[in-house]
Design a protein around this motif. Structure first.
Motif, PDB file in Angstrom:
ATOM      1  N   THR A 158       0.808  -1.214   0.000  1.00 37.52           N
ATOM      2  CA  THR A 158       0.000   0.000   0.000  1.00 37.52           C
ATOM      3  C   THR A 158       0.848   1.273   0.000  1.00 37.52           C
ATOM      4  O   THR A 158       0.560   2.193  -0.768  1.00 37.52           O
ATOM      5  N   PRO A 159       1.888   1.395   0.855  1.00 34.79           N
ATOM      6  CA  PRO A 159       2.657   2.647   0.828  1.00 34.79           C
ATOM      7  C   PRO A 159       3.348   2.909  -0.508  1.00 34.79           C
ATOM      8  O   PRO A 159       3.530   4.073  -0.889  1.00 34.79           O
ATOM      9  N   VAL A 160       3.736   1.856  -1.232  1.00 34.89           N
ATOM     10  CA  VAL A 160       4.337   2.047  -2.548  1.00 34.89           C
ATOM     11  C   VAL A 160       3.288   2.565  -3.528  1.00 34.89           C
ATOM     12  O   VAL A 160       3.583   3.409  -4.386  1.00 34.89           O
ATOM     13  N   LEU A 161       2.059   2.078  -3.395  1.00 33.22           N
ATOM     14  CA  LEU A 161       0.966   2.624  -4.223  1.00 33.22           C
ATOM     15  C   LEU A 161       0.756   4.108  -3.909  1.00 33.22           C
ATOM     16  O   LEU A 161       0.639   4.937  -4.817  1.00 33.22           O
ATOM     17  N   SER A 162       0.724   4.445  -2.628  1.00 36.12           N
ATOM     18  CA  SER A 162       0.550   5.840  -2.233  1.00 36.12           C
ATOM     19  C   SER A 162       1.659   6.707  -2.818  1.00 36.12           C
ATOM     20  O   SER A 162       1.408   7.800  -3.339  1.00 36.12           O
ATOM     21  N   PHE A 163       2.897   6.213  -2.749  1.00 31.75           N
ATOM     22  CA  PHE A 163       4.022   6.938  -3.337  1.00 31.75           C
ATOM     23  C   PHE A 163       3.892   7.026  -4.851  1.00 31.75           C
ATOM     24  O   PHE A 163       4.187   8.074  -5.453  1.00 31.75           O
ATOM     25  N   ALA A 164       3.453   5.949  -5.490  1.00 26.63           N
ATOM     26  CA  ALA A 164       3.370   5.904  -6.951  1.00 26.63           C
ATOM     27  C   ALA A 164       2.407   6.949  -7.492  1.00 26.63           C
ATOM     28  O   ALA A 164       2.628   7.518  -8.572  1.00 26.63           O
ATOM     29  N   VAL A 165       1.313   7.207  -6.777  1.00 27.02           N
ATOM     30  CA  VAL A 165       0.370   8.244  -7.216  1.00 27.02           C
ATOM     31  C   VAL A 165       1.100   9.570  -7.383  1.00 27.02           C
ATOM     32  O   VAL A 165       0.948  10.266  -8.388  1.00 27.02           O
ATOM     33  N   ARG A 166       1.919   9.889  -6.398  1.00 26.79           N
ATOM     34  CA  ARG A 166       2.655  11.156  -6.431  1.00 26.79           C
ATOM     35  C   ARG A 166       3.781  11.119  -7.465  1.00 26.79           C
ATOM     36  O   ARG A 166       4.005  12.079  -8.206  1.00 26.79           O
ATOM     37  N   HIS A 167       4.488  10.000  -7.523  1.00 31.92           N
ATOM     38  CA  HIS A 167       5.636   9.893  -8.426  1.00 31.92           C
ATOM     39  C   HIS A 167       5.208   9.933  -9.892  1.00 31.92           C
ATOM     40  O   HIS A 167       5.870  10.566 -10.726  1.00 31.92           O
ATOM     41  N   LEU A 168       4.118   9.258 -10.217  1.00 30.43           N
ATOM     42  CA  LEU A 168       3.633   9.208 -11.599  1.00 30.43           C
ATOM     43  C   LEU A 168       2.693  10.362 -11.936  1.00 30.43           C
ATOM     44  O   LEU A 168       2.243  10.476 -13.076  1.00 30.43           O
ATOM     45  N   ASN A 169       2.374  11.165 -10.918  1.00 27.00           N
ATOM     46  CA  ASN A 169       1.469  12.309 -11.100  1.00 27.00           C
ATOM     47  C   ASN A 169       0.119  11.878 -11.665  1.00 27.00           C
ATOM     48  O   ASN A 169      -0.471  12.533 -12.521  1.00 27.00           O
ATOM     49  N   THR A 170      -0.383  10.741 -11.161  1.00 23.28           N
ATOM     50  CA  THR A 170      -1.717  10.315 -11.577  1.00 23.28           C
ATOM     51  C   THR A 170      -2.767  11.117 -10.815  1.00 23.28           C
ATOM     52  O   THR A 170      -2.482  11.739  -9.792  1.00 23.28           O
TER      53      THR A 170
ATOM     54  N   ALA B 145      -9.420   3.600  -2.528  1.00 27.87           N
ATOM     55  CA  ALA B 145      -9.209   4.663  -3.507  1.00 27.87           C
ATOM     56  C   ALA B 145      -8.365   5.787  -2.906  1.00 27.87           C
ATOM     57  O   ALA B 145      -8.529   6.142  -1.731  1.00 27.87           O
ATOM     58  N   TYR B 146      -7.484   6.333  -3.739  1.00 28.29           N
ATOM     59  CA  TYR B 146      -6.551   7.376  -3.321  1.00 28.29           C
ATOM     60  C   TYR B 146      -6.689   8.602  -4.214  1.00 28.29           C
ATOM     61  O   TYR B 146      -6.927   8.491  -5.421  1.00 28.29           O
ATOM     62  N   GLY B 147      -6.488   9.780  -3.611  1.00 29.89           N
ATOM     63  CA  GLY B 147      -6.511  11.021  -4.358  1.00 29.89           C
ATOM     64  C   GLY B 147      -5.147  11.350  -4.941  1.00 29.89           C
ATOM     65  O   GLY B 147      -4.169  10.615  -4.758  1.00 29.89           O
ATOM     66  N   GLU B 148      -5.057  12.490  -5.612  1.00 26.59           N
ATOM     67  CA  GLU B 148      -3.832  12.829  -6.333  1.00 26.59           C
ATOM     68  C   GLU B 148      -2.663  13.156  -5.412  1.00 26.59           C
ATOM     69  O   GLU B 148      -1.517  13.237  -5.866  1.00 26.59           O
ATOM     70  N   ASP B 149      -2.907  13.352  -4.121  1.00 31.57           N
ATOM     71  CA  ASP B 149      -1.813  13.573  -3.182  1.00 31.57           C
ATOM     72  C   ASP B 149      -1.305  12.267  -2.577  1.00 31.57           C
ATOM     73  O   ASP B 149      -0.420  12.283  -1.718  1.00 31.57           O
ATOM     74  N   GLY B 150      -1.845  11.122  -3.020  1.00 26.94           N
ATOM     75  CA  GLY B 150      -1.412   9.829  -2.493  1.00 26.94           C
ATOM     76  C   GLY B 150      -2.071   9.450  -1.186  1.00 26.94           C
ATOM     77  O   GLY B 150      -1.707   8.452  -0.560  1.00 26.94           O
ATOM     78  N   CYS B 151      -3.048  10.236  -0.762  1.00 30.31           N
ATOM     79  CA  CYS B 151      -3.780   9.979   0.480  1.00 30.31           C
ATOM     80  C   CYS B 151      -5.112   9.312   0.142  1.00 30.31           C
ATOM     81  O   CYS B 151      -5.706   9.601  -0.900  1.00 30.31           O
ATOM     82  N   GLN B 152      -5.580   8.422   1.004  1.00 29.74           N
ATOM     83  CA  GLN B 152      -6.922   7.901   0.813  1.00 29.74           C
ATOM     84  C   GLN B 152      -7.907   9.072   0.778  1.00 29.74           C
ATOM     85  O   GLN B 152      -7.729  10.071   1.473  1.00 29.74           O
ATOM     86  N   LEU B 153      -8.926   8.923  -0.033  1.00 28.18           N
ATOM     87  CA  LEU B 153      -9.867  10.022  -0.225  1.00 28.18           C
ATOM     88  C   LEU B 153     -10.497  10.461   1.091  1.00 28.18           C
ATOM     89  O   LEU B 153     -11.003   9.642   1.861  1.00 28.18           O
ATOM     90  N   VAL B 154     -10.444  11.756   1.336  1.00 26.17           N
ATOM     91  CA  VAL B 154     -11.086  12.318   2.525  1.00 26.17           C
ATOM     92  C   VAL B 154     -12.588  12.396   2.273  1.00 26.17           C
ATOM     93  O   VAL B 154     -13.041  12.268   1.129  1.00 26.17           O
ATOM     94  N   PRO B 155     -13.402  12.581   3.334  1.00 28.62           N
ATOM     95  CA  PRO B 155     -14.861  12.433   3.192  1.00 28.62           C
ATOM     96  C   PRO B 155     -15.486  13.207   2.047  1.00 28.62           C
ATOM     97  O   PRO B 155     -16.337  12.669   1.328  1.00 28.62           O
ATOM     98  N   GLU B 156     -15.104  14.467   1.836  1.00 33.12           N
ATOM     99  CA  GLU B 156     -15.731  15.254   0.779  1.00 33.12           C
ATOM    100  C   GLU B 156     -15.520  14.620  -0.598  1.00 33.12           C
ATOM    101  O   GLU B 156     -16.449  14.466  -1.393  1.00 33.12           O
ATOM    102  N   ASP B 157     -14.275  14.212  -0.878  1.00 31.57           N
ATOM    103  CA  ASP B 157     -13.980  13.568  -2.156  1.00 31.57           C
ATOM    104  C   ASP B 157     -14.564  12.160  -2.209  1.00 31.57           C
ATOM    105  O   ASP B 157     -15.058  11.721  -3.254  1.00 31.57           O
TER     106      ASP B 157
END
Length: 577
Positions: A125-137, A157-169
């Motif tokens: 999971t942490p590599v996925l979180s990093f990959a979002v940021r690294h690949l700019n997805t 599901a994760y947002g573009e900052d590599g964090c799991q989506l917060v409630p609003e999103d």
């Protein structure tokens, strides 16, 4: 009886996947089982979905996965063409059907014009979180059921900052998922065609190398590791999960050369055959690590959960037995060492902030204050820690120093935005080397921590209630405790109550109410006159309700006795309900 209609709809669907068809046929004649598989839609919540694998709308299967992916595709598309082109990166763990689910998600995204990057091998999971940021997805998805039993899988599901989506999103995404009317009719693209037209792409080495490079920032004292890295004896087990490669590569990069893998658990295994539960929170998960530790006289045992976002430590106590630390104990040790080293190096910022959850030990707050740093409580769920990091980066109000939760989740450097077992694994090894050089074990260091800051003891009692009846029982427990607050029937020494569902804190002596200033969540926390507390929280990912307890005192004996007294008082009430 709507469940019968959905069951019949699945039965009548001619294109049903052959494996799903076979599983569905096995339910024939068992109305209770059929109802459980179909009585509700597997809920896509703020943390995604997680459930047992099997046929039906209340199970994880290719159709519920496609529905989730279709919702994610529509969510990304709603943000515009640029978001669709940036796409989604997908990783998966070692569980049953994880890679199949990852590919299904990618083919669904691609069919809807959203690019999907997919890891060609399982990764944490942490590599996925990093990959979002690294690949700019624009988003990320992790196929995992974390530390749940083998029959579970899930989708986060994760947002573009590599964090799991917060409630609003997350609410927006949930809306798109729920708008998918028929999960059986969700279309997927052809994998070869998607690969050829660039809507699907395999990734691995580039992300691995970049993640490993970032791990160097976690090292506080390279000179210490150069001196002690060969002397410190470490046993490591990924508990059949995803952490073997990244953790061992990280140890090698830093200079820890005396590392002993637990060979029986080093390879991925969907069934977790050597453990009752692949969860480092369960002390039994350390059984083979302890055996290996005794063979090599290890100074430190490290275990990670299947998707490597949780980590547990064990060291020898004064009786010569390996003792597994609680998540709060590990967090306190890591935080104290981190702040001590940063102070030595002169890089403790004036606006430093330590983030922890509402059910995490108050020891962290006391340690932070001792170093002149601030601390803040957030709701349970690491996404709320990630959300604060993003806010601080934007505002400059605070500098993030450390984030953790009692359930064995930690983050040191924010190049990932979810809890990361690899980072604290490295820092724990350095910390153990530091104390070994001083002639101390980490157990000695823990006792010294209590001596300096006071004895802070915590515990957790969980009740598991499966199925429809279980869900109703959990609701009844929460309703009864809330009614006790309203009726004034709590223990005499409860001085305040925070109800995170209503967002109010009530001072029971004055009757005054104030705002909690946290997102709404179905959680109750009671504060007692002596500084003790307890908290009720239904799990968002498992059929459980959890009771958390925290006490503090001046001695081991006093604090232990108080903890047992409080646990007994509250659990008796819960069991009567």
């Amino acid at each position: 009886m709507a469940w019968k209609e959905d069951y019949q709809r699945w039965q009548a669907y001619e294109g049903l996947d052959s494996k799903v068809r076979e599983q569905l046929d096995q339910l024939s004649g068992d109305d209770k089982a059929i109802e459980d598989h179909f009585y509700k839609t597997l809920e896509f919540g703020t943390g995604g979905i997680r459930g047992e694998i099997g046929p039906g709308i209340n199970r994880m299967n290719v159709y519920t996965m496609r529905k989730a992916a279709k919702g994610l595709a529509d969510y990304v598309a709603s943000k515009g063409k640029e978001a669709m082109n940036r796409g989604v990166v997908i990783a998966y763990d070692n569980r049953r059907m994880s890679k199949e689910f990852a590919v299904e998600a990618a083919e669904t995204l691609g069919k809807n014009g959203v690019k999907a990057y997919v890891f060609s091998e399982l990764r944490p999971t942490p590599v996925l979180s990093f990959a979002v940021r690294h690949l700019n997805t624009f988003a990320g998805a992790m196929i995992t059921a974390s530390h749940n039993p083998p029959e579970y899988n899930g989708f986060k599901a994760y947002g573009e900052d590599g964090c799991q989506l917060v409630p609003e999103d997350a609410d927006q995404l949930i809306g798109f998922v729920n708008a998918v009317e028929d999960e059986l009719e969700v279309e997927t693209g052809d994998q070869n065609e998607l690969l050829s037209n660039g809507l699907m792409q395999w990734v691995l080495d580039e992300v691995d190398d970049a993640y490993l490079h970032e791990m160097k920032a976690v090292i506080m004292d390279q000179g210490l590791i150069d001196e002690m890295g060969g002397e410190l004896s470490i046993v490591f087990t990924p508990l059949h999960g995803t952490a073997q490669k990244p953790m061992m590569n990280t140890f090698a990069m830093a200079g820890f050369t005396n590392v002993h893998p637990v060979s029986e658990q080093a390879e991925p295994d969907t069934e977790f055959t050597t453990v009752k539960s692949p969860n480092p929170e369960e002390h039994s998960a350390f059984e083979l690590a302890i055996k290996k530790g005794e063979e090599v006289n290890a100074d430190l045992l490290i275990a990670t959960d299947p998707d490597a976002d949780r980590i547990g430590l064990a060291v020898k106590n004064h009786q010569g037995d390996y003792q597994v630390f609680s998540g709060n104990q590990t967090g306190g040790l890591l935080l104290d060492y981190l702040l001590m080293k940063r102070k030595e190096k002169g890089n403790l910022p004036d606006n430093g902030m330590v983030l922890k959850t509402i059910v995490t030990s108050e020891l962290g707050r006391v340690i932070a204050e001792a170093y002149g740093m601030q601390s803040l409580d957030v709701l349970t769920g690491f996404k709320f820690i990630g959300e604060k990091i993003r806010q601080y980066e934007t505002s400059g109000e605070h500098t993030f120093l450390f984030g953790y939760e009692e359930s064995y989740g930690y983050l040191i450097e924010p190049f990932a935005r979810d809890k990361d077992a690899i980072q604290p694994g490295l820092l724990a090894a350095e910390m153990a080397a530091y104390y070994k050089k001083l002639g101390m074990s980490l157990y000695d260091a823990l006792l010294d921590l209590y001596k300096r800051y006071g004895f802070f003891y915590e515990d957790l009692v969980s009740y598991t209630f499966k199925g429809k009846e279980g869900s109703e029982k959990i609701v009844r427990i929460m309703d009864t405790f809330r009614q006790s607050v309203a009726d004034g029937e709590l223990e005499d020494d409860v001085v305040a109550v925070e109800d995170y569902k209503s967002g109010k804190r009530t001072d029971l002596k004055s009757g005054q109410e104030s705002d909690v200033n946290l997102p709404s969540s179905n959680v109750l926390k009671m504060f007692l006159a002596d500084g003790s507390w307890y908290c009720l929280r239904p799990s968002g990912t498992e059929p459980k309700i959890k009771f958390y307890f925290g006490v503090n005192g001046d001695s081991h004996e006093q604090t232990s006795a108080r903890l047992e007294e409080l646990k007994s008082l509250v659990t008796q009430k819960a069991e009567q309900i």
